[in-house]
Design a protein around this motif. Structure first.
Motif, mmCIF file in Angstrom:
data_model
loop_
_atom_site.group_PDB
_atom_site.id
_atom_site.type_symbol
_atom_site.label_atom_id
_atom_site.label_comp_id
_atom_site.label_asym_id
_atom_site.label_seq_id
_atom_site.Cartn_x
_atom_site.Cartn_y
_atom_site.Cartn_z
ATOM 1 N N GLY A 152 55.592 123.275 16.346
ATOM 2 C CA GLY A 152 55.170 124.665 16.185
ATOM 3 C C GLY A 152 54.130 125.107 17.189
ATOM 4 N N ASP A 189 55.708 125.632 20.497
ATOM 5 C CA ASP A 189 56.489 126.872 20.459
ATOM 6 C C ASP A 189 55.568 128.083 20.610
ATOM 7 O OD1 ASP A 189 58.633 125.228 19.972
ATOM 8 O OD2 ASP A 189 58.689 125.619 17.819
ATOM 9 N N LEU A 190 54.428 128.017 19.917
ATOM 10 C CA LEU A 190 53.478 129.123 19.983
ATOM 11 C C LEU A 190 52.928 129.275 21.402
ATOM 12 C CD1 LEU A 190 51.675 131.263 18.613
ATOM 13 C CD2 LEU A 190 50.051 129.417 18.113
ATOM 14 N N ALA A 247 55.453 130.854 23.559
ATOM 15 C CA ALA A 247 55.569 132.296 23.300
ATOM 16 C C ALA A 247 54.409 133.059 23.934
ATOM 17 C CB ALA A 247 55.624 132.549 21.796
ATOM 18 N N ALA A 261 62.531 133.061 18.470
ATOM 19 C CA ALA A 261 62.679 133.291 17.037
ATOM 20 C C ALA A 261 61.450 133.988 16.495
ATOM 21 C CB ALA A 261 62.912 131.970 16.314
ATOM 22 N N GLY A 262 60.289 133.614 17.003
ATOM 23 C CA GLY A 262 59.065 134.259 16.557
ATOM 24 C C GLY A 262 58.976 135.687 17.041
ATOM 25 N N ILE A 263 59.531 135.920 18.213
ATOM 26 C CA ILE A 263 59.451 137.257 18.783
ATOM 27 C C ILE A 263 60.421 138.193 18.101
ATOM 28 C CG2 ILE A 263 59.869 138.564 20.923
ATOM 29 C CD1 ILE A 263 58.932 136.024 22.408
ATOM 30 N N ALA A 305 61.019 138.867 15.094
ATOM 31 C CA ALA A 305 60.462 139.680 14.023
ATOM 32 C C ALA A 305 59.794 140.928 14.576
ATOM 33 C CB ALA A 305 59.460 138.870 13.221
ATOM 34 N N VAL A 306 59.308 140.847 15.782
ATOM 35 C CA VAL A 306 58.621 141.979 16.374
ATOM 36 C C VAL A 306 59.593 142.846 17.158
ATOM 37 C CG1 VAL A 306 56.825 142.648 18.008
ATOM 38 C CG2 VAL A 306 56.522 140.634 16.554
ATOM 39 N N GLU A 344 72.183 142.601 12.522
ATOM 40 C CA GLU A 344 72.181 142.611 11.052
ATOM 41 C C GLU A 344 73.203 141.632 10.478
ATOM 42 O OE1 GLU A 344 72.756 146.536 9.657
ATOM 43 O OE2 GLU A 344 70.717 147.177 10.116
ATOM 44 N N PRO A 396 70.917 137.917 11.001
ATOM 45 C CA PRO A 396 69.507 138.247 11.217
ATOM 46 C C PRO A 396 68.626 137.039 11.533
ATOM 47 C CG PRO A 396 70.083 138.429 8.885
ATOM 48 C CD PRO A 396 71.363 138.223 9.635
ATOM 49 N N ASN A 397 69.077 135.827 11.193
ATOM 50 C CA ASN A 397 68.262 134.640 11.476
ATOM 51 C C ASN A 397 68.554 134.042 12.842
ATOM 52 O OD1 ASN A 397 67.013 134.723 8.979
ATOM 53 N ND2 ASN A 397 68.684 133.597 8.009
#
Lengths: 181, 244
Positions: free
Chosen positions: B68, B71-72, B75, B114-116, B118-119, B144, B147-148
Motif C-alpha cells: 500500500g 502504491d501511495l 500515486a 485504482a486509488g485515483i 474514486a476521484v 458503471e 466500477p471496481n
C-alpha cells in the motif's frame, strides 16, 4: 494540538517527502483500514478506501491546521471516503446483484468507527508480546492455557501479560470514554 | 453512558472528557469478560462489552496491504508529475526497455490508478512513465458496468505496429460465451485491437494496433457475446485516453 513532531510530519507529508509518507502510512493506515472495514463489506473496497484517504490527505495536507491533531483529521477523511465508496457501491448494484454480505452490512455508526479507530490505535501502543496475548484471546478466542501452549511460555506469564495489557488498554482508551452515573 | 465526540467543521473532531468508569474494573472486564468479573457499575459493563466486541472484530486486527505505501508513493509521484524524489532504497531498479519487464513497476501504477479512480470517475488520466521514454503510460478506469475495474496501459511504437500492454485489476473474468474486446477510436472511426477473457487469473493483456493512436486516442474495452457478430456491443467496461 499537534505536537512539533506531528506538525513537522504533516508539512513533510504535504511536500511528498517519502520518509514522511511512509511514517504517516505506518502510523495511520491500520486505523484507516479499521474504519473502512467497519463501513464497507469487502476487503478490496476497504483497501481502496485506505489509498484514497491517504491520497486525499496528501492533497489537502498543505491546508492542514497544525493546531489540530492529525488523527481526527485523517479519521474524518477516512470516514467520508468510506461512506462515499459505500454509496457508490449501493448505487452500482441492482438488488439482484447484491451479495449476502453487502445486504448484511450496514455502516457502523460514527461513534462506533471512532471507537474502533481508538481501539486499533491503543493496540498499536502495546508491547508486541502483550498485543499478541490480546489478539489470541479476543480475536482467535484462545484460553490462557491454549495461549501458553501456543506461545510456549508458562500460563502464569500469559496471565500476567494479559493483565498488564488490559490495564494498559484501559488507560490508553480512557480519553475516549466518559460515563455518566 | 455518553460518548463525547464533537464533530465541528469538516476536519475537526475532538474527544473530551476522562474515563468515568472504574479503570481497574474496566481493565478486569476487558480481560476476563463476564466469566470472572462482576463490575458493580453498569456503565463499566456496557463500555467494556462494546470494547470487547471491537477487540474481537476483523476490522481492528486486519493489516493494511504490504504494498500500500508503495502504491501511495507511486500515486503521489504520478500526481506531482514526477517532481517528488523517491528514496533510493525503494526506487525501482532500472529495467531493460523490454515491455514485459516493466510489469512490476506498472502493477504499482495499476494500484495507484485504482486509488485515483474514486476521484477521477471514469475519465482516463494520463500518467506518463517516470523512468523512461520508451513507452507512454495511460490509465484506464472502469465504467458503471465494472466500477471496481481500473488499469494502466503502455503504448509503444514498434516496427510492426503499436504495442498496447494493459495491466488490469478488478475486471472479472468474462463468463463462458462472452469475451472482452478492446478498441481504439477517434474521428476516423473504431478499430479493434484484440480480444481476451481474463479467465486464467492473469491480469496482463497484450494488444496490437495497426492504426496510429494519435488519430485513435480513446481506448475502450467492451463485453461481447460470442456469435453476436463483429460489431461493438456498446457495453463498455473500461475506458481511457491515450496521448495528451
Amino acid at each position: 494540538m499537534a505536537g512539533p513532531d506531528e506538525r513537522d510530519l504533516a508539512v513533510r507529508f504535504a511536500a511528498g517527502d517519502e520518509t514522511a509518507v511512509r511514517a504517516i502510512y505506518e502510523r495511520y493506515a491500520g486505523p484507516i483500514l479499521t474504519v473502512a472495514m467497519g463501513t464497507l463489506a469487502k476487503r478490496e473496497l476497504a483497501d481502496e478506501a485506505v489509498q484514497t484517504t491517504m491520497l486525499k490527505a496528501w492533497r489537502a495536507a498543505g491546508s492542514f491546521d497544525p493546531t489540530r491533531e492529525l488523527a481526527p483529521w485523517l479519521y474524518a477523511i477516512a470516514r467520508r471516503v468510506s461512506i462515499d465508496i459505500y454509496r457508490r457501491e449501493r448505487r452500482a448494484a441492482t438488488p439482484e446483484e447484491l451479495s449476502d454480505e453487502q445486504v448484511a452490512v450496514v455502516p457502523l455508526s460514527f461513534e462506533r468507527t471512532w471507537e474502533a479507530w481508538e481501539v486499533r490505535t491503543a493496540l498499536a501502543e502495546l508491547p508486541p508480546d502483550e498485543r499478541e496475548v490480546v489478539r489470541l484471546s479476543h480475536f482467535v478466542g484462545m484460553t490462557h492455557g491454549e495461549i501458553a501452549e501456543h506461545v510456549g511460555v508458562p500460563i502464569g506469564t500469559v496471565k500476567s501479560r494479559s493483565n498488564r495489557a488490559h490495564r494498559r488498554l484501559a488507560a490508553l482508551l480512557a480519553h475516549v470514554v466518559r460515563a455518566t452515573e | 453512558m455518553v460518548f463525547d465526540v464533537v464533530l465541528g467543521n469538516d476536519f475537526e473532531l475532538r474527544t473530551t472528557g476522562a474515563i468515568g468508569v472504574n479503570e481497574d474494573e474496566f481493565a478486569d472486564f476487558l480481560d476476563n469478560g463476564s466469566r470472572a468479573s462482576d463490575p458493580r457499575d453498569e456503565s463499566t459493563r456496557e463500555t467494556a462489552t462494546r470494547f470487547r466486541d471491537l477487540l474481537a472484530a476483523d476490522a481492528v486486527w486486519a493489516e493494511p496491504s504490504p504494498t500500500g505505501v508503495d502504491d501511495l508513493l507511486a500515486a503521489i509521484q504520478t500526481e506531482s508529475g514526477g517532481t517528488v524524489p523517491a528514496a533510493p532504497a525503494t526506487a525501482p531498479a532500472a529495467q531493460p526497455r523490454v515491455p514485459s519487464r516493466r510489469r512490476s513497476r506498472r502493477l504499482m501504477l495499476v494500484a495507484a490508478a485504482a486509488g485515483i479512480v474514486a476521484v477521477a470517475g471514469v475519465v482516463g488520466i494520463l500518467v506518463r512513465s517516470a523512468d523512461d521514454g520508451a513507452g507512454q503510460d495511460f490509465a484506464v478506469a472502469g465504467t458503471e458496468l465494472a466500477p471496481n475495474a481500473s488499469g494502466v496501459g503502455t503504448v509503444e511504437e514498434t516496427g510492426s505496429g503499436v504495442s498496447i500492454e494493459l495491466d488490469v485489476s478488478g475486471l472479472p473474468p468474462a463468463e463462458p460465451g462472452t469475451y472482452y474486446q478492446a478498441w481504439v477510436k477517434g474521428p476516423d472511426g473504431l478499430v479493434t485491437v484484440g480480444t481476451f477473457h481474463m479467465r486464467g487469473g492473469d491480469d496482463h493483456v497484450d494488444l496490437w494496433s495497426g492504426v496510429p493512436l494519435d488519430r485513435y486516442p480513446t481506448l475502450t474495452v467492451t463485453l461481447q457475446q460470442e456469435g453476436a457478430g463483429q460489431e461493438s456491443s456498446g457495453r463498455v467496461v473500461l475506458s481511457g485516453e491515450v496521448g495528451g
